[in-house]
Scaffold this motif. Sequence first.
Motif, short mmCIF file in Angstrom:
data_model
loop_
_atom_site.label_atom_id
_atom_site.label_comp_id
_atom_site.label_asym_id
_atom_site.label_seq_id
_atom_site.Cartn_x
_atom_site.Cartn_y
_atom_site.Cartn_z
N LEU A 195 89.54 24.21 61.52
CA LEU A 195 90.65 23.35 61.07
C LEU A 195 90.58 23.22 59.56
CD1 LEU A 195 90.39 20.64 63.87
CD2 LEU A 195 92.16 22.42 63.61
N ASN A 197 99.97 27.29 63.50
CA ASN A 197 99.50 26.34 64.52
C ASN A 197 100.22 26.57 65.84
OD1 ASN A 197 97.86 24.10 65.17
ND2 ASN A 197 99.62 22.74 65.11
N ALA A 247 92.55 27.71 67.25
CA ALA A 247 92.43 26.30 66.86
C ALA A 247 93.82 25.65 66.88
CB ALA A 247 91.84 26.19 65.46
N MET A 271 95.96 22.25 65.51
CA MET A 271 95.98 21.06 64.64
C MET A 271 96.71 19.93 65.34
SD MET A 271 96.64 22.38 60.81
CE MET A 271 97.56 23.86 61.05
#
Length: 374
Positions: A140, A161, A168, A170
Amino acid sequence: MNIKPFAVEEWMNAYEDGARYNIAETCVDSVSLDELFLLAGEDKQAFLERFCARRLTYGDIVGSEALREGVCGLYKSLKPDEVIPTHGAAGANYHVFCSLISPGDGVVSIMPAYQQLYSIPEAIGADVWLMHLRQENGYLPDLAELKSLVDENTKLICVNNPNNPTGALMSRELLGRIIEVARSVDAYVLCDEVYRNLTQEDGWCESIVDLYEKGISVSSMSKVFSLAGLRMGWIATHDKQALRAFLSHRDYNLISCGMFDDAVSALALRHADALLRRNRTIVRENLAILDAWISENPHFYYTKPQAGTTALVYYDFDVPSYDFCKRLYDETGAFVTPGDCFEQPKSMRIGYACDKKTLEDGLTALARFAETLG
Ligand SMILES: Cc1ncc(COP(=O)(O)O)c(C=O)c1O
């Protein structure tokens, strides 16, 4: 305009077609038109007859109302005239940079990410600053690092994202804090959201457009809806100045997106829920397979993805990633992407959203190959 070779796309172009077990692909298991009509419960014959009777003009220049309304259904606050259809998300990202960025502008981009997000602005002559996503932070963004990279020259902050390659995700809070930094220098935030909603947990997945007045969302039919063959994507933003720039540039390089792709995309988006249900099941079941494999194979380790279709998997052999992946491909037919395409040595990107058998066979081949390395 000189531009660096696109490492991941060059790798895919060279080897994808000959792969026996393609576990490099990033789309959720693509569907045929027959499968789409079945999933949607729509009448294929009636659709084709209606379409075949239409004259093939340029169609709706800025996309049909049905398409743009379908896109709006994926956001909370978007209106049809805030959607700009493009040729895939690849076309959308390219379009955003060419429309908004001039030589000397400041651009902050994450690394690792899809290479468009830093190599295109660099080729345009922007000052590109990289914000490194680190495994110890769950990949992140580090806000202190972001703050140190922006100034009054920063025109655009680029994120992705959920992230390709790491998976990953967010949170709304983290996006909010990135927006605070962007707002402090009046910068746009471009968020490449092609994997949005492909989450491991249920729940609404925020778009930058619903959170920030200068947020720009890029997405497409390719990954979330398994329809890459349509080459349909879009840019979405509330910002009037950016919309004007996008439309003006679009007259020069696109005119329109093609009537057939528009019509099929609109139909698919009317059934977004059904497609998303199918695809969330695939990414969740398949990630469980990959996760079990990682725990049984001690030479490999990773940070488990929270979303998307890809995982960055490291190995403990002393072999550069291009050599590792090429030997794996030549000796077993299993196809993965070298981590060095994302400047992540001694790793590979695995796309786990393919059909289950390919994933299982590909992982078995990878484990066998690892045995030969000792
Ligand atoms: C993060 C990201 N953005 C954009 C694209 C391009 O997608 P499209 O098929 O919509 O052009 C990809 C494809 O892999 C991607 O991973």
